[in-house]
Design an enzyme around this catalytic site. Structure first.
Site, PDB file in Angstrom:
ATOM      1  N   GLY A  16       0.814  -1.207   0.000  1.00 58.77           N
ATOM      2  CA  GLY A  16       0.000   0.000   0.000  1.00 58.77           C
ATOM      3  C   GLY A  16       0.844   1.253   0.000  1.00 58.77           C
ATOM      4  O   GLY A  16       0.545   2.215   0.711  1.00 58.77           O
ATOM      5  N   ALA A  17       1.891   1.257  -0.825  1.00 63.59           N
ATOM      6  CA  ALA A  17       2.848   2.371  -0.806  1.00 63.59           C
ATOM      7  C   ALA A  17       2.569   3.423  -1.875  1.00 63.59           C
ATOM      8  O   ALA A  17       3.391   4.315  -2.098  1.00 63.59           O
ATOM      9  CB  ALA A  17       4.272   1.828  -0.975  1.00 63.59           C
ATOM     10  N   ASN A  94       1.308  -2.717   5.375  1.00 63.62           N
ATOM     11  CA  ASN A  94       0.602  -1.476   5.669  1.00 63.62           C
ATOM     12  C   ASN A  94      -0.832  -1.458   5.142  1.00 63.62           C
ATOM     13  O   ASN A  94      -1.661  -0.704   5.650  1.00 63.62           O
ATOM     14  CB  ASN A  94       1.396  -0.305   5.065  1.00 63.62           C
ATOM     15  CG  ASN A  94       0.608   0.977   5.006  1.00 63.62           C
ATOM     16  OD1 ASN A  94       0.351   1.600   6.029  1.00 63.62           O
ATOM     17  ND2 ASN A  94       0.207   1.376   3.800  1.00 63.62           N
ATOM     18  N   TYR A 161     -13.801  -2.471  11.552  1.00 62.71           N
ATOM     19  CA  TYR A 161     -12.414  -2.018  11.484  1.00 62.71           C
ATOM     20  C   TYR A 161     -11.688  -2.343  12.793  1.00 62.71           C
ATOM     21  O   TYR A 161     -10.566  -2.864  12.786  1.00 62.71           O
ATOM     22  CB  TYR A 161     -12.379  -0.518  11.206  1.00 62.71           C
ATOM     23  CG  TYR A 161     -11.018   0.108  11.314  1.00 62.71           C
ATOM     24  CD1 TYR A 161      -9.954  -0.344  10.525  1.00 62.71           C
ATOM     25  CD2 TYR A 161     -10.782   1.157  12.200  1.00 62.71           C
ATOM     26  CE1 TYR A 161      -8.697   0.234  10.619  1.00 62.71           C
ATOM     27  CE2 TYR A 161      -9.534   1.730  12.297  1.00 62.71           C
ATOM     28  CZ  TYR A 161      -8.495   1.276  11.509  1.00 62.71           C
ATOM     29  OH  TYR A 161      -7.256   1.840  11.619  1.00 62.71           O
ATOM     30  N   LYS A 165      -8.452  -4.949  13.310  1.00 63.67           N
ATOM     31  CA  LYS A 165      -7.163  -4.577  13.893  1.00 63.67           C
ATOM     32  C   LYS A 165      -6.840  -5.433  15.124  1.00 63.67           C
ATOM     33  O   LYS A 165      -5.676  -5.689  15.416  1.00 63.67           O
ATOM     34  CB  LYS A 165      -7.147  -3.085  14.236  1.00 63.67           C
ATOM     35  CG  LYS A 165      -7.116  -2.189  12.996  1.00 63.67           C
ATOM     36  CD  LYS A 165      -5.899  -2.459  12.115  1.00 63.67           C
ATOM     37  CE  LYS A 165      -5.802  -1.482  10.954  1.00 63.67           C
ATOM     38  NZ  LYS A 165      -4.642  -1.750  10.072  1.00 63.67           N
ATOM     39  N   ILE A 193      -3.776   9.835  12.016  1.00 66.11           N
ATOM     40  CA  ILE A 193      -2.742  10.430  11.177  1.00 66.11           C
ATOM     41  C   ILE A 193      -3.426  11.335  10.154  1.00 66.11           C
ATOM     42  O   ILE A 193      -4.427  10.947   9.547  1.00 66.11           O
ATOM     43  CB  ILE A 193      -1.919   9.357  10.432  1.00 66.11           C
ATOM     44  CG1 ILE A 193      -1.370   8.313  11.396  1.00 66.11           C
ATOM     45  CG2 ILE A 193      -0.784  10.005   9.643  1.00 66.11           C
ATOM     46  CD1 ILE A 193      -0.660   7.159  10.696  1.00 66.11           C
TER      47      ILE A 193
END
Length: 258
Positions: A16-17, A94, A161, A165, A193
């Site tokens: 996922g970059a 990621n 979600y 996690k 973030i």
């Protein structure tokens, strides 16, 4: 700005970059001396921008596309990375689906539950399984799975979600035991973030961002580049006695611990 050279001569894969946090981790790895495999699913243009930034940092970039919700594609991804670089020292898993468009638990759909769990749990598990197996064969490596502090507070917005996690913690501990002592596996858990996607959320624009800044002891929500080096710490020699751990960086928002 100068960066520590913690990954000189190393190869790093970031899933996922193409955008957001993953892009910044990939670039930071390059700034610290690594050649980088830049994974994307659909954002090829974003991945190409990330690869260009890696090369501007003086390192080699390798683009690889895959949908990590499918095992066959993960195996192909690994084949391509190992064939290109010869080995992989660090994998940063990621990729994740946060159900960003869902603003309330009342809006949950079975389709969203299935997709979030398929990407966040199944995809992360299979990536950890495949990359770790190959790292065992080559004699070493480190895996960092990107988690979230949502496991401390829950999510009234998107319960699927938070559940996903939590699952990442379980699979990380399991593979940390399975791969020890040769390959280390840890979770890095950021809080909120300020990625472009987060800044564009309706709840963020209508006051949630300001509320969270006020509730955070350090008084701000970081940009992704500020946490990229923190995530990579778990793959460095300084973290050599850490495996199966859950490391938090959230400005003190959750204050979890003993």
């Amino acid at each position: 700005m100068t960066f520590p050279q913690r990954f000189t001569g190393k190869t790093v894969l970031v899933t996922g970059a193409g955008t957001g946090f993953g892009a910044e981790i990939a670039v930071r790895a390059a700034q610290e001396g690594a050649d980088v495999a830049v994974h994307y699913r659909g954002s090829r243009a974003g991945a190409e921008r990330t690869a260009q930034r890696v090369e501007e940092a003086g390192r080699k970039a390798f683009l690889v596309q895959a949908d990590i919700a499918e095992r066959a594609q993960i195996v192909r991804l690994a084949d391509e990375v190992w064939s290109h670089f010869g080995r992989l020292d660090v994998a940063i898993n990621n990729v994740g689906d946060v159900a960003r468009e869902q603003m309330s638990w009342r809006d949950i759909t079975e389709e969203s539950i299935d997709h979030v769990l398929a990407v966040d749990i199944k995809g992360t598990l299979l990536c950890t399984h495949e990359f770790g197996d190959r790292m065992l064969t080559q004699g070493g490596g480190a895996i960092v799975n990107i988690g979230s502090t949502v496991v401390a507070r829950g999510s009234a917005r998107a319960p699927q979600y938070a559940a996903a996690k939590y699952g990442i913690i379980g699979l990380t501990k399991s593979y940390a035991r399975a791969f020890a002592p040769t390959v280390r596996v840890n979770v890095f858990a950021p809080g909120f973030i300020e990625t472009e996607a987060t800044l564009g959320r309706e709840d963020w624009k209508s006051g949630r961002g300001e509320q969270l800044r006020g509730d955070t002891p350090l008084g701000r929500i970081p940009r992704p580049e500020e946490l990229a080096g923190t995530a990579l710490f778990l793959a460095t020699a300084d973290a050599s006695h850490m495996t199966g751990s859950f490391m938090v960086a959230d400005g003190g928002y959750n204050m979890i611990g003993a």
